[in-house]
Scaffold this motif. Sequence first.
Motif, short mmCIF file in Angstrom:
data_model
loop_
_atom_site.label_atom_id
_atom_site.label_comp_id
_atom_site.label_asym_id
_atom_site.label_seq_id
_atom_site.Cartn_x
_atom_site.Cartn_y
_atom_site.Cartn_z
N TYR A 102 13.85 -0.54 11.91
CA TYR A 102 15.02 0.29 11.45
C TYR A 102 14.50 1.58 11.15
CZ TYR A 102 19.04 2.02 8.59
OH TYR A 102 19.95 2.77 8.35
N ASP A 103 14.92 2.60 11.95
CA ASP A 103 14.54 3.97 11.84
C ASP A 103 15.64 4.94 11.45
OD1 ASP A 103 12.42 2.72 13.11
OD2 ASP A 103 12.70 3.45 14.80
N VAL A 104 15.17 5.89 10.22
CA VAL A 104 15.89 6.82 9.83
C VAL A 104 15.14 8.22 9.95
CG1 VAL A 104 17.24 7.65 7.86
CG2 VAL A 104 17.00 5.36 8.29
N ALA A 105 15.72 9.02 10.52
CA ALA A 105 15.22 10.30 10.94
C ALA A 105 13.86 10.57 11.49
CB ALA A 105 15.39 11.14 9.55
N GLY A 106 13.65 9.30 12.44
CA GLY A 106 12.03 9.18 13.05
C GLY A 106 11.10 8.43 12.17
N ARG A 107 11.58 8.15 11.10
CA ARG A 107 10.89 7.31 10.20
C ARG A 107 11.30 5.71 10.23
NH1 ARG A 107 10.52 5.79 5.04
NH2 ARG A 107 12.67 7.03 4.33
N ARG A 108 9.96 4.93 10.39
CA ARG A 108 10.52 3.52 10.46
C ARG A 108 10.42 3.24 8.92
NH1 ARG A 108 7.45 0.41 15.11
NH2 ARG A 108 8.70 1.27 16.65
N VAL A 109 11.75 2.51 8.42
CA VAL A 109 12.04 2.32 7.32
C VAL A 109 11.83 0.61 6.95
CG1 VAL A 109 13.75 2.07 5.31
CG2 VAL A 109 13.88 4.09 6.91
N ILE A 110 12.07 -0.04 7.80
CA ILE A 110 11.72 -1.68 7.82
C ILE A 110 11.22 -2.03 9.40
CG2 ILE A 110 12.53 -3.81 7.40
CD1 ILE A 110 15.02 -2.64 6.03
N ALA A 111 10.19 -2.80 9.25
CA ALA A 111 9.89 -3.27 10.66
C ALA A 111 8.93 -4.51 10.56
CB ALA A 111 8.87 -2.22 11.13
N ARG A 112 9.13 -5.37 11.78
CA ARG A 112 8.56 -6.69 11.81
C ARG A 112 8.22 -7.10 13.32
NH1 ARG A 112 12.24 -11.36 11.63
NH2 ARG A 112 10.49 -12.37 10.78
N THR A 113 7.51 -7.87 13.50
CA THR A 113 7.10 -8.30 14.94
C THR A 113 7.44 -9.58 14.81
OG1 THR A 113 5.72 -6.66 15.42
CG2 THR A 113 5.65 -8.78 16.91
N VAL A 114 8.29 -10.39 15.73
CA VAL A 114 8.72 -11.69 16.08
C VAL A 114 8.31 -12.39 17.26
CG1 VAL A 114 10.56 -13.49 15.99
CG2 VAL A 114 10.53 -11.26 14.63
N GLY A 115 7.69 -13.55 17.16
CA GLY A 115 7.24 -14.06 18.70
C GLY A 115 8.43 -15.26 18.87
N ILE A 116 8.87 -15.11 20.15
CA ILE A 116 9.73 -15.86 20.49
C ILE A 116 9.50 -16.80 21.66
CG2 ILE A 116 11.67 -14.31 20.16
CD1 ILE A 116 12.24 -14.04 23.01
N GLY A 117 9.79 -18.16 21.38
CA GLY A 117 9.55 -19.08 22.43
C GLY A 117 10.29 -19.36 23.53
N ALA A 118 9.92 -20.05 24.67
CA ALA A 118 10.76 -20.09 25.85
C ALA A 118 11.89 -20.91 25.65
CB ALA A 118 9.75 -20.26 26.94
#
Length: 372
Positions: A102-118
């Motif tokens: 979730y980015d506001v004015a070019g700044r990342r406020v919240i971030a995470r990476t998720v691995g999804i299965g097939a």
Amino acid sequence: MPAVALASSRSVYAVPARRVSNLLNFETPLDMQFVTAEPASSIAADASAAREGSHSLFISPATRSITIKLPTLVEGRPFPADWTLLGGYFYSDAAAYIAVSYDVAGRRVIARTVGIGAGAWMPVLLDLTSTGALPAEIGTLRFEFTPSPGHAIRCDDVVLIDNHDTIIDTASDDSGVAPWSVKRAGLSYVITRPAQYSCTLVTADAQQGGWTIGDANPARVQFVSRGKPSMLTIYPDGRTYCDGAFRSMSPSLADAADQKAQNDSPAEISLPPEQGRINRTTAGDTNNDGYSESLGSYQLVAAGPRLEFTISPRTPVLSRPVIEIANLPPGEVRVTMEGRLIDGARRLGNGNLLIELPARIERPTLVNVRAQ
């Protein structure tokens, strides 16, 4: 683009929620106006597969990212207000990684990476409760993709979710249990006893191997996971059993050493065979002795409305042992220990009776249970 038949795309996964606001479902061309992609021509509405409805967003293997324009989508309502989760559901026929922010004015406020299965629709969500107050300006939702070579990804249903839930809160009921609570918000469960402890667990919606509620009542909560550890049981006073290992979350648990010793060397229980039996096959019973180390309780099965058993410690002191009895008929239950009436017996969600013997037992002790 090729038409692809997805055998599992008919299965609908939904994060448990009080409310869901569907921001985009890609059922109309209008939805595409709120999505931009890098490169620009690498996405399209697709009728070959959908989580719900008839269309999803096809994301080609060349797509580096997509951005959802939130300001117009949430216009006219407070944000985030009570909404706890923001994201979407994704499908791939091969494992992939999706970074969401979730980015506001070019700044990342919240971030995470998720691995999804097939082969399944999976949630890729941001926890809006994981940070302090969000900026007043509404930002954008961005997904960045690392698919397996040559494999497309699909998105269906960009959503806001309110999943606040109070599972246990004895401060506001008449259960007679000391105040403690188990609550869910965003991607976490929070277990709290005021001035004693607070514990946060990641939910199964947050990651593979996260936790879901197995059973919950004022006397105990059980969490289960598809990963390792796979079972976690917590009692109001902070006794915790994780795949059979005991620890105390509360520094003021006076009998923590006794609790650990008796979990490592459980007491012996004997009872007349015509009244019932010891259950030696309960999940979490590591050595089939009738004591589930993962539940912190002795397991009995009643043959009728009355059960009388003797519990004999194998440690110097047996402190506040917990007995779980299956197959007792419905109705009020009367429990006595050496003739003394014991309060606090509780029915679990599966109908079993849970009893904590409020004593320090140093010798064989007779307990009588009767359903009336």
